[in-house]
Design an enzyme around this catalytic site. Sequence first.
Site, PDB file in Angstrom:
ATOM      1  CG  ASP A  30      39.086  48.069  39.173  1.00  0.00           C
ATOM      2  OD1 ASP A  30      37.901  48.779  39.181  1.00  0.00           O
ATOM      3  OD2 ASP A  30      39.738  47.603  38.718  1.00  0.00           O
ATOM      4  CD  GLU A  41      41.061  48.659  41.143  1.00  0.00           C
ATOM      5  OE1 GLU A  41      41.490  48.065  41.766  1.00  0.00           O
ATOM      6  OE2 GLU A  41      41.451  48.922  39.684  1.00  0.00           O
ATOM      7  CD  GLU A  85      41.987  51.505  35.966  1.00  0.00           C
ATOM      8  OE1 GLU A  85      41.617  50.060  37.371  1.00  0.00           O
ATOM      9  OE2 GLU A  85      41.977  50.667  35.165  1.00  0.00           O
ATOM     10  CG  HIS A 133      46.211  50.370  36.978  1.00  0.00           C
ATOM     11  ND1 HIS A 133      46.213  50.727  35.248  1.00  0.00           N
ATOM     12  CD2 HIS A 133      44.886  49.681  36.926  1.00  0.00           C
ATOM     13  CE1 HIS A 133      45.356  49.834  34.624  1.00  0.00           C
ATOM     14  NE2 HIS A 133      44.613  49.349  35.425  1.00  0.00           N
TER      15      HIS A 133
HETATM   16 MG   LIG Z   1      40.959  48.972  38.314  1.00  0.00          MG
END
Ligand SMILES: [Mg+2]
Length: 385
Positions: free
Chosen positions: A198, A224, A250, A300
């Site tokens: 991420d 991500e 998200e 998320h």
């Molecule tokens: Mg994230």
Amino acid sequence: MKITDVKTMILQAPLEQELGFSQAYFGTRTSLIVQVSTDEGISGVGESFGAGNVAYANQAIIERVLKPIVVGHDPFAVEVLWHKMYNGIRDHGQKGMPLQSISGVDVALWDIIGKTTGQPLYRLLGGKFREQIVPYAYGMLFRRVPDLEADFAREAEGLVKKGFRALKMKIGMTPADDVRLVKAVREAIGPEVRLMADANHAYTPQVAIPLGRRLEELGLYWFEEPIAPEDYEGYIEVKSALDIPIAGGECEYTRWGFRELISRRCVDIVQAELLGLGGVTEFRKVLALATTWGIPIIPHVWGSSVAVALSLHVVAALPDYPGALIPVQPLLELDTTPNPLREQVAKEPLCVEAQVARQGFVSVPEGPGLGVELDHDTIRRYQVA
Ligand SMILES: [Mg+2]
């Protein structure tokens, strides 16, 4: 039945050691809990996404702007109240904190419906597609230590020993640092455990694309938030250039925001944040959009026991997509880094990590609504506003 009051509680728990991601280090964990009361003595609990001092802004929006809109109305009227709240705030913000605030109230309304009817949320959403929710362990946040590679490798090994078969780590320092960190974790856990990375939108497409190729070589399951959430064209560039699945969402809000992300095929996996995008009511629209365009959702999750319980219901109720004898199962995002609010806000802790250690999966709460009663000792201990 009528809504009589909306209360908010900001909980903050200091961390022993700062944790970081590509945008900042933080030293406290924060949750904004929302409680909606009714004239029949039943109250519902929700939570609004928003880290750190953002919770104070959301608290003001809920108490000053949204509470006067919903008090006096029927809590079962989730569509009516969602649109009243959104129409009341749209001219001043169609993304971000206004929607995080609406989300907290909306989730509490669904909890009231569940508690009033005696039904768990997953039943209100149309039933559960699965009994066993398999989580991925979200760990490996940055720490100010001399050897972060060794630190990440140790933490990842520990998570695998605890029974997790999928892990997510932070990247987004520099591409060279990222590759070193991912290599260290991959070597520690072997090729079988699924690994995700991420970047929290630290890069431009020009940087993310060559980095993504390196991540492909290291067998990552998804990449991500490679780039800024508002750069839809950039997402299309990144996704077209890479084979590795691109995850994001998200920082997206409402059906209108997700329309862009989904219909333009910016991502391979939609990471809808229910406590941000507009709550359960708006999530149902986002789910309809995602399945219309054939893109799976893996929600998320970042918050207290309320967030975790909500996600268990929602992941249970996600349809098998596209459907098969052995369908691909959605995962539960489970933060495993220090946060006392994740378990202690619930009077009866969800014990998610203990469930994973015992059985390899997490069961869906069966109590009415979210199945969470607030622990007032925890609230007293951590409430700051
Ligand atoms: Mg994230």
